[in-house]
Design an enzyme around this catalytic site. Structure first.
Site, PDB file in Angstrom:
ATOM      1  N   GLU A  79       1.680   6.856  -1.234  1.00 36.19           N
ATOM      2  CA  GLU A  79       2.128   5.490  -2.668  1.00 36.19           C
ATOM      3  C   GLU A  79       0.268   5.449  -3.994  1.00 36.19           C
ATOM      4  OE1 GLU A  79       0.622   2.863   0.661  1.00 36.19           O
ATOM      5  OE2 GLU A  79       0.622   4.141   2.187  1.00 36.19           O
ATOM      6  N   CYS A 111       3.279   3.841   3.827  1.00 38.82           N
ATOM      7  CA  CYS A 111       2.570   5.244   4.727  1.00 38.82           C
ATOM      8  C   CYS A 111       3.689   5.788   5.540  1.00 38.82           C
ATOM      9  CB  CYS A 111       1.443   4.223   5.416  1.00 38.82           C
ATOM     10  SG  CYS A 111       0.369   3.342   4.670  1.00 38.82           S
ATOM     11  N   HIS A 233       0.424   6.383  13.305  1.00 39.70           N
ATOM     12  CA  HIS A 233      -0.424   5.943  11.757  1.00 39.70           C
ATOM     13  C   HIS A 233      -1.981   5.313  12.648  1.00 39.70           C
ATOM     14  CE1 HIS A 233      -0.745   4.213   7.610  1.00 39.70           C
ATOM     15  NE2 HIS A 233      -1.014   3.412   8.729  1.00 39.70           N
TER      16      HIS A 233
END
Ligand code: CAA
Length: 384
Positions: A79, A111, A233
């Site tokens: 990104e 993400c 994450h």
């Protein structure tokens, strides 16, 4: 057919800022960053390091192992895109000397996109089991100076190959996934800093986790007890801890440390790596876990703001220790250079020239490749 991650490699920049230094400069209690956020340092890319050089450096370690032989596709998740048209992976394809017979594409969904890439790679390998796919996730997390997000900056890249009969982790077919059109975190094309509704983003992360986990549990029939470890994450390590506490209600601090602790070590040092963060967690777990994970199942949660969440899992393969690049990763982290606060702010303000002229960038320490300059709006990369 068993398909999954055959080998994996991590790279971050050679420079970091200690969060205690940031805390002192911002007049914040250092414990807020070190304990409350759960971060020690953040990787800072110098002007001649970007997502292309970090990605190529991560994948170069796989090339040296011979792990890229047979690669027929390069899926680049980021990104921190550098061009609206040309995929960042094309530069990496050139730097690594990958074969002409190779599909190359860039993927975006905050993400999450490395996990989309992993799923697509598995589909490609299912169609041609003799082939491999190289997946690379690379990002630079950058927020406004002095903003609440500043302490959660970082940078890094993870490269991994997807193959049949993988040596590291077989990815299970079951999966729970969830999407919702929300504005928790975004970056308009004309800004170089992410915009974020911080508190809201943490709530959406958890909401997506709960939905993805519920669906995964129903589909697989598995419960939390079926997993030896979990990797999340990791925007900052406390977020991963809070996430697991939401699933495993009432878990003791000791058990929490046992099931996620090893996965957080590299992220605490490198900071948020956006698309790469979950995969940095996997590398960290495998590099640090003293217990033999052969045959054990690990739970994986991928989250991308905006938002998409996916809970999935994989089984660690016997002999996995033989393909780990632990020494390379630890050498890289141990040899990084610490920045002063002034150096950090100077690097932060170093903008890429946009006038179309010829610009040569100062040489800092990088991996095997560097972003040498820009000429008539063309990025120029070279071996360092
Ligand atoms: N000692 C110990 N702990 C302290 C402390 C001290 N002196 N001072 C504060 N703390 C604790 C607080 O109690 C808090 O803990 P709890 O959440 O358990 O209550 C913690 O430190 C953080 O303090 P604040 O909530 O006051 O922090 P903040 O509001 O200034 O910033 C943040 C937190 C909003 C997450 C901010 O860092 C941010 O915006 N980060 C970027 C967005 C982000 O990472 N979101 C995560 C979900 S979205 C995602 O995952 C995608 C992605 O990668 C971006």
């Amino acid at each position: 057919m068993n398909i999954g991650i055959d080998q994996i490699s991590f790279y971050t920049s050679q420079y970091f800022l200690d969060l205690r230094t940031l805390a002192e400069a911002r007049g914040v209690d250092p414990d807020k960053y070190v304990i409350g956020i759960g971060q020690s340092k953040m990787g800072i890319p110098p002007p001649d390091e970007d997502v292309v050089t970090m990605a190529a450096s991560a994948a170069f370690q796989l090339k040296e192992q011979g792990a890229l032989d047979g690669v027929e596709a390069l899926l680049f998740a980021t990104e921190s895109g550098i061009d609206q048209s040309k995929a960042a992976g094309m530069f990496v394809h050139g730097l690594l000397g990958l074969p002409e017979r190779c599909r190359v594409v860039e993927l975006k969904q905050a993400c999450y996109s490395a996990t989309a890439a992993l799923r697509m790679a598995m589909g490609l390998v299912a169609m041609r089991p003799q082939s491999k796919v190289l997946v690379i996730a690379a990002d630079i997390a950058r927020y406004e100076l002095g903003s609440p997000g500043e302490s959660t900056q970082g940078c890094g890249a993870v490269a991994f190959t997807i193959s049949a009969d993988p040596r590291l982790i077989v990815i299970d077919p079951e999966s729970g996934f969830y999407a919702d059109d929300v504005m928790d975190f975004w970056r308009p094309n004309y800004l170089s800093e992410a915009q974020v509704d911080g508190k809201y983003s943490t709530l959406v992360y958890i909401k997506a986790l709960k939905a993805a986990w519920t669906q995964y549990a129903e589909e697989s029939g598995r419960s939390l007890d079926d997993f030896a470890r979990f990797c999340y994450h990791i925007p900052f390590t406390r977020m991963a801890a809070k996430a697991h506490q939401k699933l495993a209600r009432g878990i003791s601090d000791e058990e929490l440390e046992n099931v996620i602790g090893e996965s957080l070590i590299y992220s605490r040092e490198a900071g948020n790596c956006y698309t790469a963060s979950l995969y940095v967690g996997i590398v960290s777990l495998l590099d640090h876990c003293a217990e033999d994970l052969s045959g054990k199942r690990i739970g994986l949660y991928s989250y991308g703001s905006g938002c998409v969440g996916e809970f999935f899992s994989g089984v660690v393969q016997p002999g996995y220790h033989d393909v780990l690049l632990t020494n390379e990763h630890q050498k890289l982290l141990n040899e990084r250079m610490e920045l002063t606060f002034q150096q950090y702010e100077d690097i932060y303000h170093y903008g890429i020239p946009t006038d179309g002229g010829e610009h040569v960038f100062p040489q800092y320490r990088t991996g095997p490749f560097r972003f040498a300059g820009i000429e008539r709006h063309k990025r120029i990369y070279e071996e360092a």
